[in-house]
Motif scaffolding. Structure first.
Motif, PDB file in Angstrom:
ATOM      1  N   SER A 342       0.832  -1.209   0.000  1.00 10.57           N
ATOM      2  CA  SER A 342       0.000   0.000   0.000  1.00 10.57           C
ATOM      3  C   SER A 342       0.866   1.260   0.000  1.00 10.57           C
ATOM      4  CB  SER A 342      -0.945   0.013   1.211  1.00 10.57           C
ATOM      5  OG  SER A 342      -0.226   0.046   2.428  1.00 10.57           O
ATOM      6  N   TYR A 345       2.049   1.880  -3.618  1.00  5.09           N
ATOM      7  CA  TYR A 345       1.036   2.483  -4.489  1.00  5.09           C
ATOM      8  C   TYR A 345       0.760   3.936  -4.109  1.00  5.09           C
ATOM      9  CZ  TYR A 345       0.142  -2.140  -6.465  1.00  5.09           C
ATOM     10  OH  TYR A 345       0.276  -3.349  -7.104  1.00  5.09           O
ATOM     11  N   ASN A 419      -7.290  -8.176  -0.508  1.00  7.39           N
ATOM     12  CA  ASN A 419      -7.649  -7.121  -1.452  1.00  7.39           C
ATOM     13  C   ASN A 419      -8.380  -5.967  -0.778  1.00  7.39           C
ATOM     14  OD1 ASN A 419      -6.965  -8.004  -4.354  1.00  7.39           O
ATOM     15  ND2 ASN A 419      -7.832  -9.854  -3.451  1.00  7.39           N
ATOM     16  N   ALA A 423      -6.897  -2.195  -0.334  1.00  3.88           N
ATOM     17  CA  ALA A 423      -7.637  -1.015  -0.795  1.00  3.88           C
ATOM     18  C   ALA A 423      -7.830  -0.018   0.340  1.00  3.88           C
ATOM     19  CB  ALA A 423      -8.993  -1.441  -1.367  1.00  3.88           C
ATOM     20  N   SER A 444      -8.420  -2.903  -5.914  1.00  7.10           N
ATOM     21  CA  SER A 444      -7.756  -4.201  -5.720  1.00  7.10           C
ATOM     22  C   SER A 444      -8.833  -5.272  -5.679  1.00  7.10           C
ATOM     23  CB  SER A 444      -6.954  -4.211  -4.414  1.00  7.10           C
ATOM     24  OG  SER A 444      -6.248  -5.438  -4.278  1.00  7.10           O
ATOM     25  N   GLY A 458     -13.021  -7.494  -3.622  1.00  8.25           N
ATOM     26  CA  GLY A 458     -12.095  -6.438  -3.228  1.00  8.25           C
ATOM     27  C   GLY A 458     -12.851  -5.152  -3.031  1.00  8.25           C
ATOM     28  N   ASP A 510      -4.569 -11.765  -7.970  1.00  4.57           N
ATOM     29  CA  ASP A 510      -5.243 -10.480  -7.808  1.00  4.57           C
ATOM     30  C   ASP A 510      -4.860  -9.485  -8.908  1.00  4.57           C
ATOM     31  OD1 ASP A 510      -6.052 -11.660  -5.427  1.00  4.57           O
ATOM     32  OD2 ASP A 510      -4.475 -10.673  -4.250  1.00  4.57           O
ATOM     33  N   HIS A 512      -4.414  -5.296  -9.324  1.00  8.35           N
ATOM     34  CA  HIS A 512      -4.318  -3.978  -8.679  1.00  8.35           C
ATOM     35  C   HIS A 512      -4.342  -2.912  -9.768  1.00  8.35           C
ATOM     36  CE1 HIS A 512      -1.653  -6.276  -5.561  1.00  8.35           C
ATOM     37  NE2 HIS A 512      -2.938  -6.551  -5.415  1.00  8.35           N
TER      38      HIS A 512
END
Length: 524
Positions: A342, A345, A419, A423, A444, A458, A510, A512
């Protein structure tokens, strides 16, 4: 470091000329994020990947560039959560030459597909393929063991004139349990559970599994010899390593008891081994005696990955472009703790959304995080260069895509999955940035449609998450401490941020997604 960071300095000339008009789209950022996720999942549907990988030409098929003759000599086996749909499509394409088949699929899957109107993923009534359901709650059981024995029996009866089509997807390992006697299924399960609890790597777990199994680690290919074996694989493992997906039943690998005993000793499990396991590991290796012909004809086995996270991201990128974004794929192998992921991102969003030249500290921290989250420095540099060019040259909106399987450190007993927690944490990282449509959006989602024991795959967040939660009396830190991200998103704005695609019938880990709007920059 200075050389690396110099990649991201704006180029004044390009900033002043060559600005491109952004593609206009009336859909909201949230809606477009959901559309891109749908495209990723549709790209790896079990019937789709099989249809794209088998080219039928009269009485032959071409798979992965190799041609195989069909003379009513085709047999089919399969194991995994997505295998029923894969088998249905395979039978549609080559069913006129299919002699027989056995597939091991999850308990209740046929009824579930019927209830969700997914009849195209079911076998026809007069099918030559026997469906065996097992592995209730995703754990090997006696039903799955019976299916595995049926698969072994079919494979062992083949001749050099036969072609065995093997269909493999995520969950295949639990659906193909074949412990070597006198080891019982429960004993094998206990040993691998203790290893996992002790912190063994996936490679170490698979080494032990192979040593205790008839079919894993190339065992299925061994029993099928001298037939031609073609395995079509829908990968749910980072990097698509053939020996790890379903523990590699069609991938020949040496198993030496000394190596297995060393692993068990390392995790202090040697003294607690059941007598049956000690018996099998005390036998001379390998698990079976291979003849010279079998070793020389290793080319009789073709393994082809036909669906993966990379495939999903490629098709997601195509859809993103249609919706007005410039797609850039970071990596299909993001892993590590969700807190580090996280943070990554959040930093990339700040880097891309900066109206002036981003401080060099951002790029430095991004590169420092790389090893923690399984992303190569080269991929991070390439991605930041694209984001910087998009910002300084006025390319308009950008869609940053990635995939993988991060991990969550459990500290509570709430409902949620990696997920939704990712997020939620990214939403906090985006705090202070502008809100959509002028600020970034993050999504996500698990491609299997189920994130943890919840109905959601997600969630979608943006920089306004913290204030939105505060206004509704929701304490984000309490939800995070209790790993209760699903409850948080269910209460927040009546669940509008949740991603609920329903039954997807596939799994390639997953997806993203970070959507970045056109950023007006200050040119000095």
């Amino acid at each position: 470091m200075a050389r690396v960071l110099s990649l991201f300095r704006p180029q004044p000339f390009l900033a002043l000329v060559g600005r491109r008009k952004p593609t206009l789209c009336k859909m909201s950022m949230d809606s477009r994020a959901r559309e891109v996720f749908v495209a990723a999942v549709e790209a790896v549907q079990p019937d789709t990947v099989v249809r794209q990988s088998i080219e039928r030409k009269e009485d032959s098929v071409i798979i992965n560039g190799q041609k195989f003759t069909l003379k009513h000599n085709l047999h089919l086996v399969g194991f995994g959560k997505a295998v029923l749909g894969m088998a249905a499509e395979a039978e549609r394409i080559v069913g006129d030459h299919l002699v027989n088949g056995v597939i091991s699929v999850p308990h209740g899957i046929q009824q579930t597909l019927k209830q969700h109107g997914k009849d195209h993923l079911l076998l026809k009534e007069n099918s030559h393929i026997k469906v065996m359901e097992g592995a209730k709650h995703n754990l090997p059981d006696s039903d799955a063991q019976k299916a595995a024995e049926g698969i072994r029996q079919l494979a062992s009866e083949l001749t050099e004139k036969d072609l065995l089509l093997v269909l493999i997807s995520g969950g295949g390992s639990a659906l193909l349990p074949a412990p070597i006697p006198p080891i019982s299924l429960q004993e094998k399960l206990d040993v691998t559970r203790k290893l996992a609890a002790a912190g063994a790597t996936i490679q170490e777990l698979n080494t032990v599994r192979r040593a205790l199994s008839f079919l894993k680690g190339g065992g299925l290919a061994h029993y099928a010899h001298p037939a031609q074996v073609v395995a079509l694989i829908l990968s749910d493992v980072i990097g698509d390593p053939l020996d790890l997906i379903a523990s590699g039943p069609t991938v020949r690998s040496e198993v030496w008891p000394e190596e297995v005993l060393s692993i068990l000793e390392q995790y202090k499990l040697l003294n607690s081994l059941p007598a049956s396991v000690k018996d099998v590991l005390g036998r001379p290796s390998p698990r079976w005696k291979e003849n010279k012909d079998e070793i020389e004809k290793a080319e009789n086995v073709l393994n082809a990955v036909i669906g993966s996270n990379s495939v999903a991201l490629k098709c997601a990128g195509r859809r993103a472009r249609e919706l007005g974004f410039r797609p850039v794929v970071l990596s299909p192998g993001v892993c590590g703790d969700v807190r580090s992921v996280s943070r990554l991102y959040g930093l990339l969003a700040r880097f891309a959304c900066s109206r002036e030249e981003p401080p060099p500290e951002i790029a430095a921290e991004v590169l420092r995080l790389g090893p923690e989250v399984g992303v190569e420095s080269w991929d991070l540099c390439r991605t930041m260069q694209v984001l910087d060019e998009g910002r300084t040259e006025g390319w308009g909106a950008t869609c940053l895509l990635a995939g993988g399987e991060p991990t969550v450190q459990l500290t509570g007993k709430g409902q949620g999955g990696r997920n939704q927690e990712l997020a939620l944490r990214v939403g906090l990282e985006l705090r202070g940035l502008q809100l959509p449509p002028n600020g970034p959006v993050f999504l996500s989602g698990g491609t299997d449609g189920q994130d943890g024991p919840t109905e959601a795959a997600g969630a979608i967040t943006d920089g306004g998450l913290y204030e939105e939660a505060q206004a509704q009396g929701l304490d984000i830190n309490n939800f995070l401490t209790n790993n209760d991200s699903y409850s948080f998103f269910s209460h927040l704005s009546a669940g509008q941020h949740l991603l609920v695609p329903g039954l997807t019938c596939t799994n390639v880990m997953d997806v993203h997604m970070l959507l970045i709007p056109p950023i007006p920059i200050n040119i000095r």
